[in-house]
Design a protein around this motif. Structure first.
Motif, PDB file in Angstrom:
ATOM      1  N   GLY A   1       9.625  46.198  65.536  1.00 16.32           N
ATOM      2  CA  GLY A   1      10.717  45.612  66.296  1.00 16.32           C
ATOM      3  C   GLY A   1      11.147  44.287  65.708  1.00 16.32           C
ATOM      4  N   VAL A   2      12.286  43.791  66.223  1.00 14.35           N
ATOM      5  CA  VAL A   2      12.850  42.513  65.788  1.00 14.35           C
ATOM      6  C   VAL A   2      13.026  41.630  67.013  1.00 14.35           C
ATOM      7  N   ILE A   3      12.581  40.383  66.910  1.00 16.35           N
ATOM      8  CA  ILE A   3      12.737  39.412  67.994  1.00 16.35           C
ATOM      9  C   ILE A   3      13.541  38.235  67.454  1.00 16.35           C
ATOM     10  N   MET A   4      14.677  37.954  68.086  1.00 21.32           N
ATOM     11  CA  MET A   4      15.538  36.863  67.647  1.00 21.32           C
ATOM     12  C   MET A   4      15.474  35.711  68.635  1.00 21.32           C
ATOM     13  N   VAL A   5      15.213  34.527  68.132  1.00 19.98           N
ATOM     14  CA  VAL A   5      15.234  33.315  68.951  1.00 19.98           C
ATOM     15  C   VAL A   5      16.554  32.620  68.654  1.00 19.98           C
ATOM     16  N   THR A   6      17.500  32.708  69.566  1.00 20.07           N
ATOM     17  CA  THR A   6      18.871  32.276  69.297  1.00 20.07           C
ATOM     18  C   THR A   6      19.568  31.909  70.591  1.00 20.07           C
ATOM     19  N   ASP A   7      20.748  31.266  70.454  1.00 23.96           N
ATOM     20  CA  ASP A   7      21.576  30.994  71.631  1.00 23.96           C
ATOM     21  C   ASP A   7      22.504  32.162  71.957  1.00 23.96           C
ATOM     22  N   GLY A   8      22.415  33.226  71.191  1.00 22.26           N
ATOM     23  CA  GLY A   8      23.220  34.415  71.447  1.00 22.26           C
ATOM     24  C   GLY A   8      24.555  34.428  70.741  1.00 22.26           C
ATOM     25  N   GLN A   9      24.965  33.304  70.156  1.00 20.45           N
ATOM     26  CA  GLN A   9      26.241  33.252  69.440  1.00 20.45           C
ATOM     27  C   GLN A   9      26.013  33.731  68.003  1.00 20.45           C
ATOM     28  N   VAL A  10      25.972  35.063  67.856  1.00 19.71           N
ATOM     29  CA  VAL A  10      25.721  35.697  66.565  1.00 19.71           C
ATOM     30  C   VAL A  10      27.004  36.401  66.129  1.00 19.71           C
ATOM     31  N   HIS A  11      27.409  36.191  64.882  1.00 21.27           N
ATOM     32  CA  HIS A  11      28.723  36.652  64.434  1.00 21.27           C
ATOM     33  C   HIS A  11      28.685  37.837  63.480  1.00 21.27           C
ATOM     34  N   ASP A  12      27.513  38.410  63.233  1.00 20.52           N
ATOM     35  CA  ASP A  12      27.449  39.569  62.331  1.00 20.52           C
ATOM     36  C   ASP A  12      26.667  40.718  62.957  1.00 20.52           C
ATOM     37  N   VAL A  13      26.819  40.907  64.269  1.00 23.03           N
ATOM     38  CA  VAL A  13      26.129  42.000  64.959  1.00 23.03           C
ATOM     39  C   VAL A  13      26.708  43.332  64.483  1.00 23.03           C
ATOM     40  N   PRO A  14      25.873  44.265  63.992  1.00 20.93           N
ATOM     41  CA  PRO A  14      26.405  45.549  63.504  1.00 20.93           C
ATOM     42  C   PRO A  14      26.941  46.404  64.643  1.00 20.93           C
ATOM     43  N   ASP A  15      27.877  47.286  64.315  1.00 22.53           N
ATOM     44  CA  ASP A  15      28.468  48.167  65.323  1.00 22.53           C
ATOM     45  C   ASP A  15      27.521  49.274  65.748  1.00 22.53           C
ATOM     46  N   LYS A  16      26.688  49.738  64.812  1.00 20.27           N
ATOM     47  CA  LYS A  16      25.788  50.851  65.105  1.00 20.27           C
ATOM     48  C   LYS A  16      24.352  50.470  64.769  1.00 20.27           C
ATOM     49  N   LEU A  17      23.413  50.996  65.582  1.00 13.29           N
ATOM     50  CA  LEU A  17      21.994  50.733  65.332  1.00 13.29           C
ATOM     51  C   LEU A  17      21.551  51.371  64.022  1.00 13.29           C
ATOM     52  N   SER A  18      22.149  52.510  63.671  1.00 11.22           N
ATOM     53  CA  SER A  18      21.726  53.221  62.462  1.00 11.22           C
ATOM     54  C   SER A  18      21.948  52.399  61.196  1.00 11.22           C
ATOM     55  N   SER A  19      22.874  51.438  61.230  1.00 10.84           N
ATOM     56  CA  SER A  19      23.129  50.624  60.043  1.00 10.84           C
ATOM     57  C   SER A  19      21.966  49.692  59.719  1.00 10.84           C
ATOM     58  N   LEU A  20      21.059  49.478  60.695  1.00  9.54           N
ATOM     59  CA  LEU A  20      19.896  48.630  60.432  1.00  9.54           C
ATOM     60  C   LEU A  20      18.835  49.359  59.616  1.00  9.54           C
ATOM     61  N   GLY A  21      18.785  50.704  59.722  1.00  2.35           N
ATOM     62  CA  GLY A  21      17.846  51.471  58.899  1.00  2.35           C
ATOM     63  C   GLY A  21      16.452  51.587  59.469  1.00  2.35           C
ATOM     64  N   PHE A  22      16.234  51.273  60.738  1.00  3.63           N
ATOM     65  CA  PHE A  22      14.917  51.449  61.350  1.00  3.63           C
ATOM     66  C   PHE A  22      15.096  51.854  62.815  1.00  3.63           C
ATOM     67  N   ASP A  23      14.043  52.454  63.385  1.00  2.00           N
ATOM     68  CA  ASP A  23      14.060  52.908  64.773  1.00  2.00           C
ATOM     69  C   ASP A  23      13.057  52.085  65.565  1.00  2.00           C
ATOM     70  N   ALA A  24      13.493  50.930  66.018  1.00  3.58           N
ATOM     71  CA  ALA A  24      12.623  50.015  66.761  1.00  3.58           C
ATOM     72  C   ALA A  24      13.502  49.092  67.593  1.00  3.58           C
ATOM     73  N   PRO A  25      12.968  48.496  68.643  1.00  3.50           N
ATOM     74  CA  PRO A  25      13.777  47.658  69.540  1.00  3.50           C
ATOM     75  C   PRO A  25      14.167  46.318  68.916  1.00  3.50           C
ATOM     76  N   VAL A  26      15.316  45.802  69.355  1.00  9.81           N
ATOM     77  CA  VAL A  26      15.779  44.467  68.982  1.00  9.81           C
ATOM     78  C   VAL A  26      15.827  43.630  70.262  1.00  9.81           C
ATOM     79  N   HIS A  27      15.050  42.555  70.303  1.00 11.16           N
ATOM     80  CA  HIS A  27      14.978  41.683  71.474  1.00 11.16           C
ATOM     81  C   HIS A  27      15.600  40.329  71.149  1.00 11.16           C
ATOM     82  N   ALA A  28      16.026  39.613  72.190  1.00 11.16           N
ATOM     83  CA  ALA A  28      16.567  38.259  72.023  1.00 11.16           C
ATOM     84  C   ALA A  28      15.906  37.330  73.027  1.00 11.16           C
TER      85      ALA A  28
END
Length: 708
Positions: A143-170
């Motif tokens: 999985g991926v854990i992001m520590v951020t204020d949520g203002q992210v400007h390159d969020v992909p449109d599809k999960l498949s573009s990341l190339g892995f099957d795991a959760p993304v948390h913020a």
């Protein structure tokens, strides 16, 4: 050890499909007819199929591989606001402690920062993540854990573009009820015509919880060379601001609004609009006299310049020539002297006389018009002279003489010489740093010329000399206009490459653009340029010494800077500034003060356009992956900073087959159960005599049952 059963069929797959369908049909008929031994016959067929499938027992020796969790820490510009740096540090420490308690878990931490060179804009967390994913096995990512204020400007449109099957948390920094006010540029020009102006359209917006009713706010507008303008504007209402273009190159307008009480940051209350000033095409009138070898040099040069509109007339036949040629064969069009030198003379930026002699084609009145065009209306004249300037028909013997900077002596010097740049020429922008020039002590590397008119110069600046150190190129200002005199007609030798040629393109183009008042070619000029928070000041001058430069910061703080000489006519210094914004530089000049402006700091408009914390931008990718968003602000983080701050970080656990990996106070990572196979042992389970004995036993049993 790990045990499993595999199959290695002895026949192609198509056999099992066809034979299986037939066997099922036959068994079904036996059961429908209630035939004795139907079950045993079905068992016999199954035994036969099992033997043909060739089952094997596989024994694997495995080494378990650790799961990998990727933690992305957002340290971009917006994360430096308020108490977010302390909050991010506390969240990171708490998260590291929770992840460290999970066995068989490897943690990779990425720190994402704003590009210092301005190569990217906004918060690019997934760009940094992709760089790590390229070197990380996808089947081990938990999985991926992001520590951020949520203002992210390159969020992909599809999960498949990341190339892995795991959760993304913020894990979100900041708070849900943040308030901010900013300037939003709706429309801004990229360029404008010098001397004209264009509109900037903007509005002041407020985001988040607004403290009370919004009242009109004060907007301050700072333009180059003008006093600040103050306006009252309404929140959310479009406002139009005039942007003038006083000069070519970069033009800047700074916009600033007052800071509101309780506002998250005043950093985005100021913005700068930068646009390029471009000149309309410069109009040049080229009048060529008696034909000569270099007649087309000026024409070719000016025609190759996209910024120049050229009108060219050549006097091929003097009026006093009489040879019996019929009048209708002498010319295609009449020379429009009155239109050019009387009616429309002010439409031209430059008039060039190339080896032109006064033969009566132009009336004396027109020369007087040209003189007044230079002195009173800011026009420019260039005389490229040959031996014509020394004779009785010289232009100096016309009413044009008052604006010409040198008097011909009547002597023509016909001897080889190399043009040299004078001490003044080393400082003047027309001849400074000409390719091939090697200063006062050494001869230049360019080719020789062979003819020059001797003149006596009583004004202007002699920037080049020729034969016997006589003036070769003289530049002069006359009233509001400018005049240049080139006392040789052999610049074409450089163009033809004689003895290696010379910098004719550089010299003649600079000369013509100086005459047409190109700002970058002014003798006295102050430049300011910024890279990051470093401001470079450069003074170009003909003087031997320069005054210090006064620099005014965006907060109207003044600083005096002393420039250092770096070369002839060039003085420069670089200073560090503290805050981004528009810096104004001023220094005394020979005639009037010189000014320049520079925009310091990397102004990432996208990064600072929205700075309030949000969970909305990452929500689509979190929902698709089963991840969640968690606000981490605790009471201690909202209060005054202390030595040890606590962060509200959810519990972290591992799940293997779940589809949802988050709850109200917990988040999970996927247990990938990855392993590395070190060895494999395969044992046949049903072949040879064993398979034959089992098959015969079942068939015999079926016959026995049927015989009863």
């Amino acid at each position: 050890m790990n045990w499993s059963v595999d199959f290695a069929p002895l026949l192609p797959d198509i056999f099992f499909y066809v034979a299986g369908a037939i066997a099922i049909l036959l068994v079904a008929v036996l059961f429908i007819r209630r035939t004795r031994g139907a079950a045993l016959r079905a068992l016999a067929l199954a035994t036969l199929f099992l033997a043909l499938l060739n089952p094997t027992l596989k024994e694997e020796e495995r080494d378990t591989l650790a799961n990998i969790a990727i933690v992305v820490i957002d340290e971009t510009t917006s994360q430096a606001l308020a108490n977010r740096p302390e909050q991010t540090k506390a969240v990171r420490e708490a998260l590291d402690a929770r992840l460290a308690r999970i066995q068989n878990l490897e943690v990779k931490t990425i720190v994402a920062r704003s590009a210092s060179d301005g190569s990217t804009s906004g918060t690019q967390l997934f760009g940094e993540l992709n760089a790590v994913l390229s070197t990380t096995p996808s089947d081990r990512i938990a999985g991926v854990i992001m520590v951020t204020d949520g203002q992210v400007h390159d969020v992909p449109d599809k999960l498949s573009s990341l190339g892995f099957d795991a959760p993304v948390h913020a894990l979100l920094t900041g708070t849900k009820d943040e308030f901010d006010r900013r300037i939003e540029i709706l429309k801004a020009p990229r360029y404008g015509i010098v001397g004209q102006s264009r509109d900037i359209e903007l509005k002041v917006t407020e985001i988040g919880k607004t403290p009370g009713d919004s009242l009109p706010v004060t907007l301050r507008i700072r333009r180059q060379g003008e006093a600040d303008e103050i306006r009252k504007v309404q929140i959310g209402r479009n406002v139009s601001v005039d942007m003038p273009f006083p000069h070519a190159g970069t033009n800047i307008v700074e916009l600033d609004i007052e800071t509101a009480e309780g506002e998250l940051t005043p950093a985005n209350n100021r913005t700068v609009v930068s646009a390029q000033g471009v000149r309309e095409n410069l109009r040049v009138l080229l009048v060529s006299g008696e034909p000569h070898a270099g007649e087309r040099t000026w024409r070719n040069l000016l025609k190759s310049d996209a910024a120049v509109d050229l009108v060219h007339f050549t006097i091929l036949r003097p009026p006093e020539k009489q040879d019996g040629t019929p009048i209708n064969q002498l010319s295609l069009i009449a020379f429009p002297t009155r239109e050019l030198f009387s009616d429309k003379i002010r439409d031209f930026d430059l008039i060039i006389f190339d080896r032109y002699q006064h033969r009566g084609i132009l009336q004396l009145l027109y020369y007087d018009n040209i003189s007044r065009y230079v002195a009173n209306h800011g026009g420019a004249v260039l005389v490229a002279a040959g031996d014509d300037y020394a004779g009785n028909l010289s232009l100096y013997r016309t009413p044009l003489a008052p604006v010409l900077p040198a008097i011909p002596t009547g002597r023509v010097l016909e001897e080889p010489f190399k043009a040299k740049v004078t001490a003044k020429g080393l400082k003047h922008p027309v001849t400074r740093d000409l390719p091939g020039s090697r200063g006062l002590d050494q001869d230049p590397t360019w080719g020789r010329w062979f003819r020059q008119v001797e003149v006596s110069s009583d004004r202007g600046s002699t920037v080049m000399t020729g034969a016997d150190d006589q003036p070769l190129l003289i530049l002069d200002r006359n009233g509001e206009g400018r005049v240049a005199l080139l006392t040789s007609d052999q610049a074409w030798l450089w163009a033809r490459g004689f003895e290696g040629g010379g910098p004719h393109t550089d010299l003649l183009r600079r000369l013509s653009h100086w005459l047409m008042k190109e700002p970058d070619l002014e003798e006295e000029r102050l430049f300011a340029d910024a890279k990051g928070l470093k401001v470079t000041l450069e003074r170009r001058t003909m003087l031997e010494a320069v005054e210090p430069v006064e620099v005014i910061s965006p907060k109207d703080e003044k600083q005096t800077v002393t420039l250092e000489k770096v070369s002839d006519g060039v003085w420069r210094s670089t200073i560090d500034v503290k805050i981004p914004g528009l810096y104004k530089a001023t220094t005394p000049g020979p005639i009037e003060p010189l000014t320049a402006v520079a925009l310091a700091g990397i102004q990432d408009a996208r990064e600072m356009s929205e700075v309030t914390a949000t969970a909305k931008k990452l929500k689509p990718i979190q929902d698709a992956s089963g991840g969640g968003a968690f606000w981490t602000a605790s009471d201690s983080l909202l209060s005054a900073a202390t030595e040890a701050l606590d962060a509200d970080v959810p519990r972290v656990t591992m799940l293997s087959g779940a589809r949802v990996f988050s709850g109200s106070n917990w988040m999970a990572l996927r247990d990938r159960q990855a392993y590395l196979t070190k060895g494999v042992k395969i044992t046949p389970m049903f072949e040879g005599l064993l398979a034959l004995a089992a098959l015969l036993f079942v068939i015999s049993l079926a016959w026995w049952r049927e015989g009863r």
